[in-house]
Design an enzyme around this catalytic site. Structure first.
Site, PDB file in Angstrom:
ATOM      1  N   LYS A   1     -20.858 -22.605 -49.326  1.00 28.46           N
ATOM      2  CA  LYS A   1     -22.300 -22.413 -49.540  1.00 28.46           C
ATOM      3  C   LYS A   1     -23.071 -23.720 -49.393  1.00 28.46           C
ATOM      4  O   LYS A   1     -24.216 -23.724 -48.967  1.00 28.46           O
ATOM      5  CB  LYS A   1     -22.555 -21.780 -50.912  1.00 28.46           C
ATOM      6  CG  LYS A   1     -22.184 -20.305 -50.951  1.00 28.46           C
ATOM      7  CD  LYS A   1     -22.828 -19.596 -52.116  1.00 28.46           C
ATOM      8  CE  LYS A   1     -22.457 -18.121 -52.125  1.00 28.46           C
ATOM      9  NZ  LYS A   1     -22.890 -17.431 -53.343  1.00 28.46           N
TER      10      LYS A   1
ATOM     11  N   LYS B   1     -15.536 -13.199 -43.060  1.00 33.01           N
ATOM     12  CA  LYS B   1     -15.755 -12.132 -44.045  1.00 33.01           C
ATOM     13  C   LYS B   1     -17.093 -11.427 -43.792  1.00 33.01           C
ATOM     14  O   LYS B   1     -18.074 -12.086 -43.436  1.00 33.01           O
ATOM     15  CB  LYS B   1     -15.775 -12.790 -45.442  1.00 33.01           C
ATOM     16  CG  LYS B   1     -15.806 -11.829 -46.591  1.00 33.01           C
ATOM     17  CD  LYS B   1     -16.090 -12.556 -47.899  1.00 33.01           C
ATOM     18  CE  LYS B   1     -17.563 -12.902 -48.033  1.00 33.01           C
ATOM     19  NZ  LYS B   1     -18.022 -13.249 -49.368  1.00 33.01           N
TER      20      LYS B   1
ATOM     21  N   LYS C   1     -23.291  -9.989 -47.084  1.00 33.99           N
ATOM     22  CA  LYS C   1     -24.652  -9.457 -47.143  1.00 33.99           C
ATOM     23  C   LYS C   1     -25.681 -10.487 -46.699  1.00 33.99           C
ATOM     24  O   LYS C   1     -26.822 -10.155 -46.444  1.00 33.99           O
ATOM     25  CB  LYS C   1     -24.976  -8.855 -48.509  1.00 33.99           C
ATOM     26  CG  LYS C   1     -24.837  -9.757 -49.714  1.00 33.99           C
ATOM     27  CD  LYS C   1     -25.346  -9.056 -50.962  1.00 33.99           C
ATOM     28  CE  LYS C   1     -24.404  -9.019 -52.133  1.00 33.99           C
ATOM     29  NZ  LYS C   1     -24.058 -10.300 -52.739  1.00 33.99           N
TER      30      LYS C   1
HETATM   31  P1  TYM Z   1     -21.018 -10.801 -54.373  1.00 33.92           P
HETATM   32  O1  TYM Z   1     -22.375 -10.371 -54.771  1.00 33.92           O
HETATM   33  O2  TYM Z   1     -20.882 -11.800 -53.278  1.00 33.92           O
HETATM   34  O3  TYM Z   1     -20.130  -9.560 -53.979  1.00 33.92           O
HETATM   35  C1  TYM Z   1     -19.994  -8.472 -54.860  1.00 33.92           C
HETATM   36  C2  TYM Z   1     -18.590  -7.924 -54.790  1.00 33.92           C
HETATM   37  O4  TYM Z   1     -18.274  -7.520 -53.465  1.00 33.92           O
HETATM   38  C3  TYM Z   1     -17.058  -8.118 -53.061  1.00 33.92           C
HETATM   39  N1  TYM Z   1     -17.145  -8.406 -51.620  1.00 33.92           N
HETATM   40  C4  TYM Z   1     -16.243  -8.012 -50.740  1.00 33.92           C
HETATM   41  N2  TYM Z   1     -15.113  -7.297 -50.857  1.00 33.92           N
HETATM   42  C5  TYM Z   1     -14.409  -7.036 -49.724  1.00 33.92           C
HETATM   43  N3  TYM Z   1     -14.789  -7.456 -48.495  1.00 33.92           N
HETATM   44  C6  TYM Z   1     -15.924  -8.169 -48.328  1.00 33.92           C
HETATM   45  N4  TYM Z   1     -16.302  -8.565 -47.132  1.00 33.92           N
HETATM   46  C7  TYM Z   1     -16.702  -8.468 -49.480  1.00 33.92           C
HETATM   47  N5  TYM Z   1     -17.877  -9.116 -49.678  1.00 33.92           N
HETATM   48  C8  TYM Z   1     -18.115  -9.079 -50.991  1.00 33.92           C
HETATM   49  C9  TYM Z   1     -16.974  -9.390 -53.875  1.00 33.92           C
HETATM   50  O5  TYM Z   1     -15.646  -9.860 -53.954  1.00 33.92           O
HETATM   51  C10 TYM Z   1     -17.521  -8.940 -55.191  1.00 33.92           C
HETATM   52  O6  TYM Z   1     -16.515  -8.293 -55.946  1.00 33.92           O
HETATM   53  N6  TYM Z   1     -19.643 -14.090 -57.818  1.00 33.92           N
HETATM   54  C11 TYM Z   1     -19.760 -12.679 -57.547  1.00 33.92           C
HETATM   55  C12 TYM Z   1     -20.643 -11.922 -58.529  1.00 33.92           C
HETATM   56  C13 TYM Z   1     -20.283 -12.111 -59.969  1.00 33.92           C
HETATM   57  C14 TYM Z   1     -19.187 -11.524 -60.622  1.00 33.92           C
HETATM   58  C15 TYM Z   1     -19.274 -11.959 -61.969  1.00 33.92           C
HETATM   59  C16 TYM Z   1     -18.164 -10.688 -60.191  1.00 33.92           C
HETATM   60  C17 TYM Z   1     -20.972 -12.853 -60.873  1.00 33.92           C
HETATM   61  N7  TYM Z   1     -20.365 -12.760 -62.092  1.00 33.92           N
HETATM   62  C18 TYM Z   1     -18.325 -11.584 -62.906  1.00 33.92           C
HETATM   63  C19 TYM Z   1     -17.210 -10.303 -61.161  1.00 33.92           C
HETATM   64  C20 TYM Z   1     -17.305 -10.751 -62.487  1.00 33.92           C
HETATM   65  C21 TYM Z   1     -20.348 -12.510 -56.157  1.00 33.92           C
HETATM   66  O7  TYM Z   1     -20.967 -13.373 -55.638  1.00 33.92           O
HETATM   67  O8  TYM Z   1     -20.206 -11.302 -55.649  1.00 33.92           O
END
Ligand code: TYM
Length: 332
Positions: free
Chosen positions: A115, A197, A200
């Site tokens: 990032k 990957k 979004k």
């Molecule tokens: P975020 O918002 O980037 O993504 C949300 C969830 O989607 C999963 N994900 C994917 N899984 C499979 N293939 C992909 N291409 C893909 N892109 C995203 C992510 O692994 C995630 O599970 N840091 C986290 C948010 C967060 C969080 C937490 C998660 C904040 N606090 C506590 C669990 C527990 C994040 O940025 O997710």
């Protein structure tokens, strides 16, 4: 939560249009897990501002993610669904945990490095301490399990390290959480650049969004990048096809072997259309429900209110314990 069920916690940032990566890697699993676990699902808006957001868009997207959570099948009667900034204990515990997290370990986080490269004009302290806030999210609720995609594995490891360190100094305070990552769907790749990957934050044809319309979904899959071979077989070096097989498997519930048998002798063109249609069928149903939820503002507000009340109650219990353990005087 006075029962003997285990607890799960997870969240998504309202920082862009949710993709099938988010759905297959996390949301879809949450829906099945909510019956077995005490479940908390958060919309992590505090995390989202580590990258510059347009305030009106962030506000709108937060509600959209909430409506999507419900459209995908999260049930506010079964799960606590809430917005992170509505529960101040997340930021409060994050501060304390930050004092038990080392500069060196945060510097090693690959997501921070990625990032920082992408946002070289805004490498802020929040981006650096992002994993500490994530640890606070999870540890506040004594979560046993955290259902996420594979990209969050390292953040789960640091969460465990922080919790173990704190417990080592002050005695048992936090439950040590385990990641829950599915083999199928845990890492969905971009369909235009299958070594990257799906994300979004990419608005191009490589990301399929949950709310894309049917034609767009099928068009994106038709253009998916594959290889010069023509065999529909899961094997090394065929990143594009492997990814499409994974996507099809996650949506259809079929195994890789079943998919290979089903498409034996077919060309890539037919397979891409089949994946697109299967994905569009599943997402179409979600989209219909989404349209109902997003237009009912009163219901969305009620869910947020109830969710944050329930989450705050649980979070306060852990936070008070932590404040006591580190030596803060109880407010008279
Ligand atoms: P975020 O918002 O980037 O993504 C949300 C969830 O989607 C999963 N994900 C994917 N899984 C499979 N293939 C992909 N291409 C893909 N892109 C995203 C992510 O692994 C995630 O599970 N840091 C986290 C948010 C967060 C969080 C937490 C998660 C904040 N606090 C506590 C669990 C527990 C994040 O940025 O997710």
């Amino acid at each position: 939560m006075l029962n003997d069920k285990k607890t799960i916690f997870s969240g998504i940032q309202p920082s862009g249009n949710l993709t099938i990566g988010n759905y297959l890697g996390s949301l879809k699993n949450w829906v099945t897990l909510q019956d077995e676990y005490n479940s908390l699902f958060c919309i992590v808006d505090l995390h989202a501002i580590t990258v510059r957001q347009i305030p009106a868009d962030l506000r709108k997207r937060t509600l959209e993610v909430l409506a999507l959570y419900m459209a995908c099948g999260l049930d506010p009667e079964k799960s606590i669904i809430f917005v992170q900034s509505h529960v101040p204990a997340h930021a409060e515990l994050s501060w304390v945990l930050g004092c038990y997290t080392m500069f060196g370990e945060l510097s090693r986080m690959t997501q921070f490095k990625d990032k920082s490269e992408k946002n070289s004009q805004n490498v802020n302290a929040g981006l650096f301490t992002y994993p500490v806030l994530m640890a606070a999210d999870i540890l506040l609720y004594q979560a046993d399990l955290v259902p996420v995609g594979e990209d969050q594995k390292q953040h789960l490891e640091i969460t465990r390290d922080i919790a173990e360190r704190f417990n080592g100094v002050y005695g048992d305070t936090f439950t040590i959480p385990e990641p829950f990552i599915r083999k199928v769907g845990g890492k969905i790749m971009s369909i235009s650049e299958p070594t990257k990957k799906m994300s979004k934050s990419d608005s191009g044809d490589g990301s399929v969004c949950i709310l894309d319309d049917r034609d767009t979904i099928i068009r994106k899959f038709k253009r998916a990048v594959t290889d010069s071979d023509c065999e529909i077989k899961f094997s090394e070096g065929k990143d594009g096809i492997n990814n499409l097989i994974m996507i099809y498997s996650a949506f259809s519930g079929k195994t890789t072997d079943e998919i290979e048998a089903e498409f034996m002798g077919n060309g890539y063109g037919n397979f891409k259309i089949a994946v697109g249609e299967c994905c569009a069928d599943a997402l179409g149903k979600i989209k219909d429900k989404y349209n109902l939820y997003i237009s009912d503002k009163a219901q969305l507000e009620a869910v947020m209110r109830t969710g944050s009340d329930k989450a705050s109650y649980l979070a306060r219990k852990t936070l008070s314990k932590v404040y006591r353990k580190v030596g803060f005087v109880t407010k008279p």
